[in-house]
Design an enzyme around this catalytic site. Structure first.
Site, PDB file in Angstrom:
ATOM      1  N   LYS A   1      12.478 -28.355   7.725  1.00  0.00           N
ATOM      2  CA  LYS A   1      12.403 -27.782   9.070  1.00  0.00           C
ATOM      3  C   LYS A   1      10.950 -27.742   9.563  1.00  0.00           C
ATOM      4  CE  LYS A   1      16.765 -27.172   9.874  1.00  0.00           C
ATOM      5  NZ  LYS A   1      17.438 -28.211  10.705  1.00  0.00           N
TER       6      LYS A   1
ATOM      7  N   TYR B   1      14.945 -26.626   2.419  1.00  0.00           N
ATOM      8  CA  TYR B   1      15.288 -26.476   3.841  1.00  0.00           C
ATOM      9  C   TYR B   1      14.051 -26.126   4.679  1.00  0.00           C
ATOM     10  CZ  TYR B   1      18.199 -24.752   7.783  1.00  0.00           C
ATOM     11  OH  TYR B   1      18.791 -24.543   9.016  1.00  0.00           O
TER      12      TYR B   1
HETATM   13  P1  NAP Z   1      27.241 -26.189  10.548  1.00  0.00           P
HETATM   14  O1  NAP Z   1      28.193 -25.264  11.232  1.00  0.00           O
HETATM   15  O2  NAP Z   1      27.256 -26.276   9.060  1.00  0.00           O
HETATM   16  O3  NAP Z   1      27.422 -27.643  11.183  1.00  0.00           O
HETATM   17  C1  NAP Z   1      26.653 -28.728  10.733  1.00  0.00           C
HETATM   18  C2  NAP Z   1      27.384 -30.010  11.091  1.00  0.00           C
HETATM   19  O4  NAP Z   1      26.568 -31.117  10.620  1.00  0.00           O
HETATM   20  C3  NAP Z   1      28.748 -30.119  10.399  1.00  0.00           C
HETATM   21  O5  NAP Z   1      29.728 -30.542  11.316  1.00  0.00           O
HETATM   22  C4  NAP Z   1      28.496 -31.155   9.319  1.00  0.00           C
HETATM   23  O6  NAP Z   1      29.606 -31.942   8.968  1.00  0.00           O
HETATM   24  C5  NAP Z   1      27.451 -32.035   9.989  1.00  0.00           C
HETATM   25  N1  NAP Z   1      26.769 -32.888   9.009  1.00  0.00           N
HETATM   26  C6  NAP Z   1      26.308 -32.528   7.788  1.00  0.00           C
HETATM   27  N2  NAP Z   1      25.754 -33.583   7.162  1.00  0.00           N
HETATM   28  C7  NAP Z   1      25.874 -34.639   8.017  1.00  0.00           C
HETATM   29  C8  NAP Z   1      25.499 -35.996   7.930  1.00  0.00           C
HETATM   30  N3  NAP Z   1      24.880 -36.493   6.839  1.00  0.00           N
HETATM   31  N4  NAP Z   1      25.767 -36.811   8.973  1.00  0.00           N
HETATM   32  C9  NAP Z   1      26.408 -36.335  10.070  1.00  0.00           C
HETATM   33  N5  NAP Z   1      26.784 -35.041  10.213  1.00  0.00           N
HETATM   34  C10 NAP Z   1      26.528 -34.202   9.190  1.00  0.00           C
HETATM   35  O7  NAP Z   1      25.733 -25.830  10.921  1.00  0.00           O
HETATM   36  P2  NAP Z   1      25.092 -25.081  12.195  1.00  0.00           P
HETATM   37  O8  NAP Z   1      24.842 -23.682  11.805  1.00  0.00           O
HETATM   38  O9  NAP Z   1      25.847 -25.408  13.426  1.00  0.00           O
HETATM   39  O10 NAP Z   1      23.651 -25.791  12.205  1.00  0.00           O
HETATM   40  C11 NAP Z   1      23.334 -26.894  13.050  1.00  0.00           C
HETATM   41  C12 NAP Z   1      21.843 -27.194  12.919  1.00  0.00           C
HETATM   42  O11 NAP Z   1      21.086 -26.045  13.272  1.00  0.00           O
HETATM   43  C13 NAP Z   1      21.409 -27.580  11.509  1.00  0.00           C
HETATM   44  O12 NAP Z   1      20.400 -28.566  11.575  1.00  0.00           O
HETATM   45  C14 NAP Z   1      20.852 -26.293  10.975  1.00  0.00           C
HETATM   46  O13 NAP Z   1      19.925 -26.519   9.931  1.00  0.00           O
HETATM   47  C15 NAP Z   1      20.208 -25.711  12.212  1.00  0.00           C
HETATM   48  N6  NAP Z   1      19.997 -24.267  12.167  1.00  0.00           N
HETATM   49  C16 NAP Z   1      21.043 -23.406  12.035  1.00  0.00           C
HETATM   50  C17 NAP Z   1      20.806 -22.043  11.999  1.00  0.00           C
HETATM   51  C18 NAP Z   1      21.914 -21.032  11.874  1.00  0.00           C
HETATM   52  O14 NAP Z   1      21.601 -19.837  11.725  1.00  0.00           O
HETATM   53  N7  NAP Z   1      23.173 -21.410  11.935  1.00  0.00           N
HETATM   54  C19 NAP Z   1      19.489 -21.558  12.082  1.00  0.00           C
HETATM   55  C20 NAP Z   1      18.446 -22.465  12.203  1.00  0.00           C
HETATM   56  C21 NAP Z   1      18.709 -23.814  12.248  1.00  0.00           C
HETATM   57  P3  NAP Z   1      30.603 -31.484   7.785  1.00  0.00           P
HETATM   58  O15 NAP Z   1      31.390 -30.369   8.344  1.00  0.00           O
HETATM   59  O16 NAP Z   1      31.437 -32.702   7.520  1.00  0.00           O
HETATM   60  O17 NAP Z   1      29.726 -31.100   6.631  1.00  0.00           O
END
Ligand code: NAP
Length: 254
Positions: free
Chosen positions: A158, A154
């Site tokens: 990133k 990851y």
């Molecule tokens: P999340 O709640 O897990 O949501 C991620 C979404 O992406 C889910 O709806 C998932 O679908 C979808 N997804 C996964 N694989 C996919 C694919 N191959 N094609 C299309 N859609 C796909 O995550 P989040 O926390 O909102 O994170 C969103 C972004 O922010 C990510 O890139 C994550 O790495 C980044 N981020 C998050 C955090 C944090 O603390 N939350 C911090 C830094 C960065 P499914 O439900 O079907 O799997």
């Protein structure tokens, strides 16, 4: 069709979490939305939230790591609303493990969704943006880009997205396209809830612990990221490109 002055935005991974909040915010700021996630049906709640508030949105089912699927989804959005002006590369997964336990599949999945996914989606939208000499691309990096135990895959993607962002900014700037990345700290979503369960604590305990080592003494909410992306995809930020904006309550400093 979008109205003549209406921007058209595509947010990947927008069924829930940060992506859903970003899609809702861009819609409330006036954009017509393509709400994309793996399964079209899972986008319904985000689409309904937008349309019931008077906005325009369609659900798009595609795996961002599949070139044919993502190109078809982008083309469908452009056909529906007339263009694609904004792309938010947000879809993401985690497959955390210490290096000696991380499988080749864990590595490949994370690289495919985050890095290849951002590449394929950006490539698919740039043709519409270059044609109109207008575009905004924002990709989701993370504080993990700086290194995080158990996240070799990851943190590598990133960090990779930061180089990708700077390179696209150089290549696409002459065509009126701004390319930036947002690097969130701890944002309370299903992704961080899953992390809590994996390390054997409750989501509330993990949030409390994260807040205690964050200078502003709270964890982030999806809206914190949506606010930043709203600015980066607006015309008020048209002199900002190639930047990585940390939205982390100061976590990077500690
Ligand atoms: P999340 O709640 O897990 O949501 C991620 C979404 O992406 C889910 O709806 C998932 O679908 C979808 N997804 C996964 N694989 C996919 C694919 N191959 N094609 C299309 N859609 C796909 O995550 P989040 O926390 O909102 O994170 C969103 C972004 O922010 C990510 O890139 C994550 O790495 C980044 N981020 C998050 C955090 C944090 O603390 N939350 C911090 C830094 C960065 P499914 O439900 O079907 O799997």
């Amino acid at each position: 069709m979008a109205t003549p002055e209406q921007r058209v935005a595509l947010v990947t991974g927008a069924a829930r979490g940060i992506g859903a909040a970003v899609a809702r915010r861009l819609a409330s700021d006036g954009a017509a939305l393509g709400v994309l996630d793996l399964e079209e049906s899972t986008c319904a709640s985000t689409v309904d939230a937008i349309t019931s508030a008077g906005g325009k949105a369609i659900a798009l089912g595609a795996d961002v790591s599949n070139g044919e699927q993502i190109t078809a989804a982008v083309d469908r959005l452009a056909k529906e609303f007339g263009s694609v002006d904004i792309l938010v590369n947000n879809a993401g997964v985690t497959r955390d493990n210490l290096l000696f336990k991380m499988t080749e599949q864990d590595w490949d999945t994370v690289v495919a969704v985050h890095l290849k996914g951002a590449f394929l989606a950006s490539k698919a939208v740039q043709k519409y943006m270059v044609e109109r000499k207008y575009g905004k691309i924002v990709s989701m990096s993370s504080v993990s880009a700086l290194g995080n135990r158990g996240q070799a895959n990851y943190s590598a993607v990133k960090a990779g997205l930061q180089g990708f962002t700077r390179t696209l900014a150089i290549e696409l700037g002459p065509f009126g396209i701004n390319v930036n990345a947002v690097a969130p700290g701890f944002i309370a979503t299903d992704m961080t809830d899953d992390t809590a369960r994996r390390v054997g604590v409750t989501p509330e305990e993990l949030q409390k612990q994260a807040a205690s080592i964050t200078p502003v003494r709270r964890v982030g909410q999806p809206e914190d990221i949506a606010n930043t992306i709203a600015f980066l995809t607006s015309d008020e930020s048209s002199f900002i490109t190639g930047q990585i904006i940390y939205v982390d309550g100061g976590r990077k400093l500690t």
